[in-house]
Structures are given as C-alpha cells and as structure tokens.
Design a protein around this motif. Structure first.
Motif, mmCIF file in Angstrom:
data_model
loop_
_atom_site.group_PDB
_atom_site.id
_atom_site.type_symbol
_atom_site.label_atom_id
_atom_site.label_comp_id
_atom_site.label_asym_id
_atom_site.label_seq_id
_atom_site.Cartn_x
_atom_site.Cartn_y
_atom_site.Cartn_z
ATOM 1 N N LEU A 184 0.920 -1.225 -0.037
ATOM 2 C CA LEU A 184 -0.151 0.052 -0.055
ATOM 3 C C LEU A 184 0.795 1.223 0.004
ATOM 4 O O LEU A 184 0.496 2.405 -0.397
ATOM 5 C CB LEU A 184 -1.098 0.097 1.339
ATOM 6 C CG LEU A 184 -1.863 -1.049 1.152
ATOM 7 C CD1 LEU A 184 -2.680 -1.016 2.533
ATOM 8 C CD2 LEU A 184 -2.894 -0.839 -0.001
ATOM 9 N N ASN A 185 2.116 1.221 0.327
ATOM 10 C CA ASN A 185 3.048 2.349 0.770
ATOM 11 C C ASN A 185 3.748 2.517 -0.599
ATOM 12 O O ASN A 185 4.357 3.427 -0.735
ATOM 13 C CB ASN A 185 3.988 2.203 1.909
ATOM 14 C CG ASN A 185 3.119 2.460 3.172
ATOM 15 O OD1 ASN A 185 2.186 3.341 3.085
ATOM 16 N ND2 ASN A 185 3.471 1.848 4.335
ATOM 17 N N VAL A 186 3.690 1.525 -1.578
ATOM 18 C CA VAL A 186 4.743 1.668 -2.821
ATOM 19 C C VAL A 186 4.036 3.408 -3.501
ATOM 20 O O VAL A 186 2.885 3.338 -3.719
ATOM 21 C CB VAL A 186 4.534 0.770 -3.849
ATOM 22 C CG1 VAL A 186 5.067 0.857 -4.936
ATOM 23 C CG2 VAL A 186 4.893 -0.760 -2.956
ATOM 24 N N ASP A 187 4.813 4.002 -4.000
ATOM 25 C CA ASP A 187 4.433 5.217 -4.730
ATOM 26 C C ASP A 187 3.768 4.913 -6.021
ATOM 27 O O ASP A 187 4.390 3.999 -6.667
ATOM 28 C CB ASP A 187 5.859 6.000 -4.792
ATOM 29 C CG ASP A 187 5.619 7.500 -5.231
ATOM 30 O OD1 ASP A 187 4.310 7.833 -5.729
ATOM 31 O OD2 ASP A 187 6.342 8.257 -5.521
ATOM 32 N N GLN A 189 3.331 6.884 -8.561
ATOM 33 C CA GLN A 189 3.996 7.362 -9.669
ATOM 34 C C GLN A 189 4.983 6.281 -10.084
ATOM 35 O O GLN A 189 5.227 6.616 -11.418
ATOM 36 C CB GLN A 189 4.625 8.858 -9.163
ATOM 37 C CG GLN A 189 3.738 9.678 -8.710
ATOM 38 C CD GLN A 189 4.443 11.071 -8.447
ATOM 39 O OE1 GLN A 189 5.625 11.051 -8.291
ATOM 40 N NE2 GLN A 189 3.697 12.230 -8.148
ATOM 41 N N LEU A 190 5.451 5.397 -9.607
ATOM 42 C CA LEU A 190 6.251 4.475 -10.118
ATOM 43 C C LEU A 190 5.693 3.665 -10.982
ATOM 44 O O LEU A 190 6.210 3.299 -11.865
ATOM 45 C CB LEU A 190 7.128 3.783 -8.937
ATOM 46 C CG LEU A 190 7.948 4.473 -7.844
ATOM 47 C CD1 LEU A 190 8.377 3.345 -6.704
ATOM 48 C CD2 LEU A 190 9.002 4.940 -8.727
ATOM 49 N N TYR A 191 4.274 3.422 -10.822
ATOM 50 C CA TYR A 191 3.393 2.442 -11.815
ATOM 51 C C TYR A 191 3.314 3.146 -13.020
ATOM 52 O O TYR A 191 3.347 2.694 -13.868
ATOM 53 C CB TYR A 191 2.100 2.055 -10.986
ATOM 54 C CG TYR A 191 2.408 1.055 -9.662
ATOM 55 C CD1 TYR A 191 3.003 -0.210 -10.003
ATOM 56 C CD2 TYR A 191 2.101 1.641 -8.587
ATOM 57 C CE1 TYR A 191 3.037 -1.256 -9.066
ATOM 58 C CE2 TYR A 191 2.183 0.507 -7.527
ATOM 59 C CZ TYR A 191 2.846 -0.573 -7.625
ATOM 60 O OH TYR A 191 2.767 -1.549 -6.719
ATOM 61 N N GLU A 192 3.020 4.465 -12.883
ATOM 62 C CA GLU A 192 2.767 5.312 -13.915
ATOM 63 C C GLU A 192 3.906 5.655 -14.802
ATOM 64 O O GLU A 192 4.154 5.492 -16.119
ATOM 65 C CB GLU A 192 2.313 6.732 -13.559
ATOM 66 C CG GLU A 192 1.050 6.651 -12.761
ATOM 67 C CD GLU A 192 0.747 7.967 -12.269
ATOM 68 O OE1 GLU A 192 1.393 9.007 -12.387
ATOM 69 O OE2 GLU A 192 -0.417 8.313 -11.598
ATOM 70 N N ILE A 211 8.010 -5.448 -5.726
ATOM 71 C CA ILE A 211 9.010 -6.166 -4.952
ATOM 72 C C ILE A 211 10.207 -5.246 -4.916
ATOM 73 O O ILE A 211 10.614 -5.147 -3.407
ATOM 74 C CB ILE A 211 9.473 -7.580 -5.492
ATOM 75 C CG1 ILE A 211 8.204 -8.579 -5.641
ATOM 76 C CG2 ILE A 211 10.457 -8.063 -4.886
ATOM 77 C CD1 ILE A 211 8.381 -9.745 -6.461
ATOM 78 N N PRO A 212 10.708 -4.725 -5.523
ATOM 79 C CA PRO A 212 12.156 -3.934 -5.363
ATOM 80 C C PRO A 212 11.673 -2.661 -4.458
ATOM 81 O O PRO A 212 12.647 -2.104 -3.599
ATOM 82 C CB PRO A 212 12.499 -3.126 -6.772
ATOM 83 C CG PRO A 212 11.944 -4.308 -7.869
ATOM 84 C CD PRO A 212 10.629 -4.854 -7.075
ATOM 85 N N SER A 213 10.233 -2.264 -4.364
ATOM 86 C CA SER A 213 10.108 -1.159 -3.669
ATOM 87 C C SER A 213 9.735 -1.371 -2.224
ATOM 88 O O SER A 213 9.593 -0.594 -1.211
ATOM 89 C CB SER A 213 8.915 -0.310 -4.113
ATOM 90 O OG SER A 213 9.223 0.124 -5.488
ATOM 91 N N MET A 214 9.632 -2.789 -1.697
ATOM 92 C CA MET A 214 9.181 -3.107 -0.535
ATOM 93 C C MET A 214 10.129 -4.021 0.131
ATOM 94 O O MET A 214 9.794 -5.082 1.004
ATOM 95 C CB MET A 214 7.797 -3.683 -0.465
ATOM 96 C CG MET A 214 7.353 -4.828 -1.612
ATOM 97 S SD MET A 214 5.775 -5.207 -1.445
ATOM 98 C CE MET A 214 5.796 -6.085 0.299
#
Length: 299
Positions: A184-187, A189-192, A211-214
């Motif tokens: 839930l805390n993954v930014d 904007q990274l997906y965009e 996975i790399p973001s968490m």
C-alpha cells in the motif's frame, strides 16, 4: 562517560526496554547455553557433561536423526516458502480492494493468527476426527468416496500433511500485515512511470516495481515466517499427542518438549534448543543477504 552523562535522560527512557530485553531474552539464552553442557533433571543440581549432549544428539538420538530432522525439513520447506508466497499474494489481492472492503478482508485473513497454535489445532481437530462425527469423514462418507472413517490424526501418511495445511492457514500474521502495508505504501507514480517505460502487465509491475520497492517489509515478513515455522510444533502434538503417532509429526520444538517437560532431561532439551537457535540465526543471515542490498554488498 561525559557523553553518557550528557544524554542520561535518553538512557532513562530506553532503560525499561533494555532491562526487559536482558531479563527475558539475554538471560534465558545464556541459561540455555549453560544448561546444554550439563545433565539436569530439574531436581538435582546440574552436572557438567561438556559436549556429551550434542554428541548424543547427532550420533545416537535415532528419533532425532530419522524422524525429527526430516520432518522439520519437510515442514519448513512447505510451510515457510509456501506460507510466505500465500501471504504476499493475499496481501497484493487485498491491496487492490476498496478501503472498507480491504479492512474486513485483512481482518479475516489476520484473525486466525490471533489465536495460539494449540487453539487452532483444537478447531481443526474436530474436522479431522477419526470417526463419523468428524467433518471431513462425514463429508466423504456422504459422497460415497470412502466406506469407513479414516483415522487422519493417527495415520502417519496424513498427519504431516494436515499439520502443513493447518500451519499455512494460520500463518497470516504480522508478516502478512507488513507485506500489505508495504504494498500500500509503494509510490503510485512508480507505476505510472513504469507504464511509460513499457511495463504492460500486473505481473511485470509486481516483479519490477512492487517487490524492489518493499524489500524491508519482505525481509521482515521472511524472518517472521522462518521463525514461526521453526518454532512450530504445538499444532501436531495438540492434535495427535506427544510423541505423535510413529513420530510422523515430531518437529524440533515437540522434541524439545518431549525431553524437557515429559522426560525432564532439561540439559539435553537445552542442547536441542541451542541447535534450533543456531539454525534460526543462519537462516536469518541468509535472508538478510537476499533481501538487504547493503548487507549483501558488504558480504
């Protein structure tokens, strides 16, 4: 000493934690290490025997070598990675739900872990009772799949598989919540940005962004999963007794309970617990090398 006196109020605030940590963690571990080199029956004063307990464990304890170690390995291989993967997938699916619905689903997944392993075993024991009153036997008899009830908890061919099923079902605890919070805390904007760079599927989003973001949350969940898996044992003994039938469900913790609280060989039980502690520490280092980039680079 000047620096210590300068920050004396800070040390005063953290003193309760350090005192509790010393009393409930450091002292028991130190006592366990000391007792592992002794013969202690809880009545007489401990007698020093050196490495004899460890020599006996790895050379003469047939139950440990033929049953406990293989059972623990099989249990850990299935419950640890499979439970961890299920926790991540469930956390990801729940994270896609709307706010209110997400809360209720997360609570439903987390609720079984609020009860102890023994309580979970008692609930499942009713389902696997070896007569017509057991839910599983009753269902199979009505469908005509079996002719007589199966003694699930007394059959070595079924017991370990039932323990694995029950343990995975009750494994969605703190690690599951950590994974859900990490997702839930993954930014967003990274997906965009990923879509602009050519990421076109949810699977690619999970692999290259989520996975790399968490990694901190995944490391925490992995450690919790390993610790909970290795300290499991109450599920099998609560459903089938200690020792379990033909030692089919005997794990490290149940072997410790057998020698510590049934045979009262506390020195030998302490030696087994120290071996378990070393295994946990080694796996902890392995997981940190996999999930912690800084420590992996230093190694």
């Amino acid at each position: 000493m000047i620096e210590v006196w300068k920050y004396r109020l800070s040390y005063l605030f953290i003193a309760p934690f350090f005192i509790a940590f010393f009393i409930f963690i450091v002292l028991p571990i130190a006592a366990g290490i000391a007792l592992s080199f002794t013969y202690f029956n809880a009545i007489e004063f401990p007698t020093w025997v050196g490495w004899l307990n460890f020599q006996h464990l790895f050379s003469q304890d047939i139950i440990f070598l033929q049953h406990v170690l293989p059972n623990s390995f099989k249990f850990a291989v299935f419950v640890g990675p499979l439970g961890y993967a299920c926790a991540f997938l469930l956390a990801w699916f729940i994270a896609q739900l709307p706010g209110t619905l997400r809360i209720w689903y997360a609570l439903a997944m987390y609720a079984p872990s609020l009860t102890g392993g023994v309580a979970i075993a008692v609930v499942w024991q009713v389902a696997f009772t070896g007569d017509r009153t057991g839910y599983i036997n009753s269902f199979l008899l009505k469908l005509g799949l079996i002719e007589k009830p199966i003694l699930f908890l007394a059959d070595k061919d079924y017991l370990m598989n039932i323990m694995i099923l029950v343990s995975i079902w009750g494994s969605m605890g703190i690690g599951f919540l950590a994974l859900l919070a990490g997702i839930l805390n993954v930014d967003k904007q990274l997906y965009e940005a990923g879509q602009i760079d050519g990421i076109s599927s949810r699977l690619q989003e999970i692999w290259y962004i989520t996975i790399p973001s968490m990694k901190p949350q995944m490391l925490f969940a992995a450690i919790i999963s390993i610790v909970n898996t290795l300290k499991s044992g109450g599920v099998g003994t609560a459903m089938a007794g200690n020792p379990t039938p033909d030692y089919a469900g005997q794990l490290m913790v149940s072997h410790i309970d057998d020698y510590g609280f049934i045979r009262f060989e506390l020195g030998y039980a302490s030696a087994i617990s120290i071996v378990l502690l070393v295994i946990m520490l080694l796996l902890n280092r392995l997981l940190r090398a996999l999930f912690d980039p800084k420590e992996g680079e230093e190694g």
